[in-house]
Each structure stands twice: as C-alpha cells, then as structure tokens.
Design a protein around this motif. Structure first.
Motif, PDB file in Angstrom:
ATOM      1  N   UNK A  86       0.828  -1.207   0.000  1.00 21.91           N
ATOM      2  CA  UNK A  86       0.000   0.000   0.000  1.00 21.91           C
ATOM      3  C   UNK A  86       0.862   1.258   0.000  1.00 21.91           C
ATOM      4  N   UNK A  87       1.930   1.258   0.787  1.00 19.88           N
ATOM      5  CA  UNK A  87       2.788   2.443   0.875  1.00 19.88           C
ATOM      6  C   UNK A  87       3.502   2.708  -0.447  1.00 19.88           C
ATOM      7  N   UNK A  88       3.873   1.647  -1.151  1.00 21.36           N
ATOM      8  CA  UNK A  88       4.463   1.832  -2.479  1.00 21.36           C
ATOM      9  C   UNK A  88       3.387   2.202  -3.506  1.00 21.36           C
ATOM     10  N   UNK A  89       2.258   1.504  -3.444  1.00 17.21           N
ATOM     11  CA  UNK A  89       1.208   1.729  -4.434  1.00 17.21           C
ATOM     12  C   UNK A  89       0.654   3.148  -4.352  1.00 17.21           C
ATOM     13  N   UNK A  90       0.754   3.757  -3.186  1.00 13.13           N
ATOM     14  CA  UNK A  90       0.274   5.133  -3.013  1.00 13.13           C
ATOM     15  C   UNK A  90       1.017   6.100  -3.925  1.00 13.13           C
ATOM     16  N   UNK A  91       2.235   5.741  -4.320  1.00 10.82           N
ATOM     17  CA  UNK A  91       3.055   6.616  -5.177  1.00 10.82           C
ATOM     18  C   UNK A  91       3.006   6.218  -6.650  1.00 10.82           C
TER      19      UNK A  91
END
Length: 430
Positions: free
Chosen positions: A248-253
C-alpha cells in the motif's frame, strides 16, 4: 477512435483484469492447467470477433469466464470416451447451473476462502516446487504474462522458461498437489513462499523488467488484492500485515512514478501532493499493528522504510540515516546483494556519495548482480551527486547495456546526456 479500436481496447483491458480469474475458474472446474490456459486464450480471441458484432458486454469478465468454461466443456465432451472423462464433464456441467453467477468463485474448498485465484496462488506456491518455478507459474497463470515476458524477468532464454513452466505443471499433476487453500495447520509452512510470490508479482507490476511501460497497474492491483485476502485469512500474522502495508505504501506513489509521456520520475522529483493519502494512512496503521505484535520481519522492515519516504513532507526532509539503519537490519536478516545495494544508496544519501560508492565498490569486486542494470546505474548516480559527471556518464552507459525496460532506458539515456553536457561545461577530465 473507431469501433474496432474500442473493442481491441476493451479486450486488452479485460485481459489485464480478468485473465487470472478466468484461468483459475477453469482450473478449479477441470483440474487441467493446460486446458484452462488454452480455453482462456480461446475466449479472448473469440471476444475480438463477437464483441465487434454484438458490442462489449456489460460484464466482460463473466462473458469470458462462461466462454472459456463452455470451451472446456466442449473439449472434454469430445474426448469423453471413458468413464473418468464422462464424470469430469458432469462436474463441468454442474458449474453451468443457471442460478450461479459464472464470474463468482465456484465454491469453498473447506478453507473458508471462496476465491479461485487464491486457490491458484497456493497451488502455484506449493513447497514441492522451487521458488523460481512458483513465481514463474504464478506470473503465467494468475497474471497472464507471456513466456517471453517471464523469461526476460528471470534473465533466461524463452526455451528455458518454457521448460520450467512445463515441468512445474507436470509436477503439480503427477504429485497430485491439491487445488486449494491449505488447512489452517499447514498455513505457516506455506506462508513464506506465498508472500514472496505476491511481493514479486507486485514488483513486476511496479517496475516491469521489460516492455514499454514502467508500471503495470493490473499486476499491482492484483498483488494488493491477494495480499488483502491473505490478511483476512491470517489476521494475526505480522509479516502478512507487513506485506499489505508495504504494498500500500508503495502503491500510493504509483501514479506519480511516470509523467504524462510515460517517462520515469524519480522519488525526489515526484509530486507528493498527488500521492494517495488514504493508502498511506492505511499502510501506516497496518504497519503499526504488525509491529505491536513484537515479531518484526523483512516485510515489516521494508514497510518501515517505505513509511520513511511517504511520511516525509519533502524529499529534503527524508530521514536517510534512519533508512540506512533499517536497511542494515534488513541486511542482517536478508543478506542479498539487492538489499546491500539499497543500503548503499541510503548511506550515500545520509553520509555523502563517497560513503555510498565505497559500498557499491564492494559489490562490484564481488561480482554481484552481473546481469542487472541497477548496480551500474546506482554507481552512476552516486558519481553524478559527487560532481564527477564524466565518470557518471560512463557508468550510465554500462547500465544502458543491461536495462530491459524502455521507460528506464529513456531515463538512463537522459541522465547520461546530462552528465556529458555537464562535463563539457565544467571541463572535468575523464
């Protein structure tokens, strides 16, 4: 755009979104992996013709699943000359119940998880298969990557990868590996392999090893979806929660990693106001919940690193010293060359380029990552930051010899030219 273009675009979109579900459903109904892929391919080919004539259906996935399953039924009926094949056809016929939604999972297998794609994932990730075979089979059957695409991702020939896939399917058939989510008491021994495959599936979507596009949204979305299902299946397993947080933290970018032209945008140049704050908040909360369980692992550590980036208000505010420390901890648990390379980047940002170059030099002397463009590209970037443009341009040239993705190639080419231009301006000697 004409009607033909509209239909081709709809079929392409459906392939990215529905391939895994169509294959998984037919495998669940037939137990035949090759037949499932053949029938899925038939369904997508037929869609091109039928949708041009009749229009794109309201639910493309349901249409494709029904078409593939009917094709499998027809193939089995034609071949049903012995009792076992007749029984298989009867099983398939039951799946065609008029009251059943053809795009819904076919029913539970005792695991409490009515999801054909999750069953397919656990089957692909059976410990009887090597990790390479698990990942390759998952990318082929669940994500719909072609054999040449998977071969490029693994840096092997197409023929070699084709053989690996054939052997993996044969082993599943000959060993009688069940098509199911394993019972609860077997989940722990299977979790590590499954998490690794979901992680690698996301990585292939987030930074494609080959092709024209840097990001494959369909693969990212499928990996996040599978990770969420795993978290519901194992809500008290901190590494599962850590993986969901990491993705999720990567996909947010993801939406800011390329510009309108499809060119790569580095982390420090991304528009942070365009990041998905809801995904960041959810990922941070999941990470906090995982860490509270007191069993930190590699995915939780990587999620903590990702959180350092996504919570920094600006690129200059990034706590690179903390990130370098986290990579040091990750290296103790996962002593891979890739982790060491990432730590070198963090150390270079925290302590200066020369400190990072010293660590990169160690990897090069060991002959690490010989087929990856990432090592020479990192060496080049550290030299660029150190104000040594001529040397940097040479290392960018080495990276260009190895890179497979066109978006990354354009980025490296642009960086190399910038360094050559800086060299011409400053007169720094080669």
């Amino acid at each position: 755009m004409n009607g033909t273009d509209d239909v081709e675009e709809a079929v392409t979109a459906a392939f990215h979104e529905e391939w895994g579900q169509v294959v998984a459903t037919v495998i669940g109904a037939t137990g035949d992996w090759d037949l499932a892929e053949e029938c899925a391919q038939h369904a997508f080919t037929r869609a091109l013709d039928r949708w041009r004539r009749d229009g794109v259906p309201r639910r493309p996935g349901a249409w494709l699943t029904t078409t593939a399953r009917n094709r499998a039924l027809d193939v089995r009926r034609r071949a049903a000359v012995e009792a076992a094949k007749v029984r298989d056809a009867a099983v398939l016929a039951r799946h065609e119940d008029a009251h059943e939604d053809p795009h819904e999972p076919a029913g539970e297998d005792g695991s409490g998880v009515p999801d054909d794609r999750l069953r397919l994932l656990f089957t692909c990730c059976h410990p009887a298969l090597s990790l390479d075979a698990r990942v390759a089979l998952t990318l082929r059957t669940l994500a719909g990557l072609t054999t040449p695409e998977i071969a490029r991702a693994f840096l092997v020939s197409e023929a070699t990868m084709a053989q690996r896939l054939v052997r993996a399917k044969r082993k599943i058939r000959d060993a009688g590996i069940p098509y199911r989510v394993p019972p609860a008491h077997l989940l722990p021994e299977r979790t590590t392999g499954v998490l690794a495959v979901v992680y690698l599936l996301f990585n292939e979507g987030y930074a494609a090893a080959s092709g024209t596009d840097l990001v494959r949204t369909d693969l990212c979305a499928e990996a996040v979806r599978l990770a969420r299902v795993l978290a519901r299946l194992m809500p008290d397993e901190p590494e599962v929660l850590g993986l969901v947080a990491l993705l999720l933290l990567h996909d947010a970018r993801r939406g800011t990693r390329v510009d309108a032209a499809g060119d790569l945008v580095t982390l420090e140049d991304q528009d942070r106001t365009a990041w998905d704050r809801a995904a960041i908040d959810e990922g941070a909360a999941l990470l906090e919940g995982a860490l509270r369980r007191g069993r930190p692992g590699p995915y939780q550590i990587q999620a903590a690193i990702a959180a350092c980036h996504t919570t920094a208000a600006t690129a200059d505010a990034t706590d690179w010293a903390d990130i370098a420390g986290l990579y040091g901890e990750l290296e103790r648990r996962v002593p891979s060359a890739t982790v060491r390379l990432n730590r070198a980047v963090a150390v270079g940002m925290a302590e200066g380029p020369d400190a990072g170059l010293a660590l990169v030099g160690e990897l090069e002397r060991e002959g690490a990552l010989p087929d990856s463009h990432l090592l020479p590209a990192t060496h080049a970037d550290l030299l660029r930051r150190a104000g040594r443009p001529a040397e940097a341009a040479a290392w960018y040239g080495r990276a260009l010899e190895l890179v497979g993705n066109e978006a990354e190639r354009r980025f490296l080419t642009r960086r190399a030219e910038e360094c050559r231009s800086a060299h011409r301006t400053t007169g720094q000697p080669c």
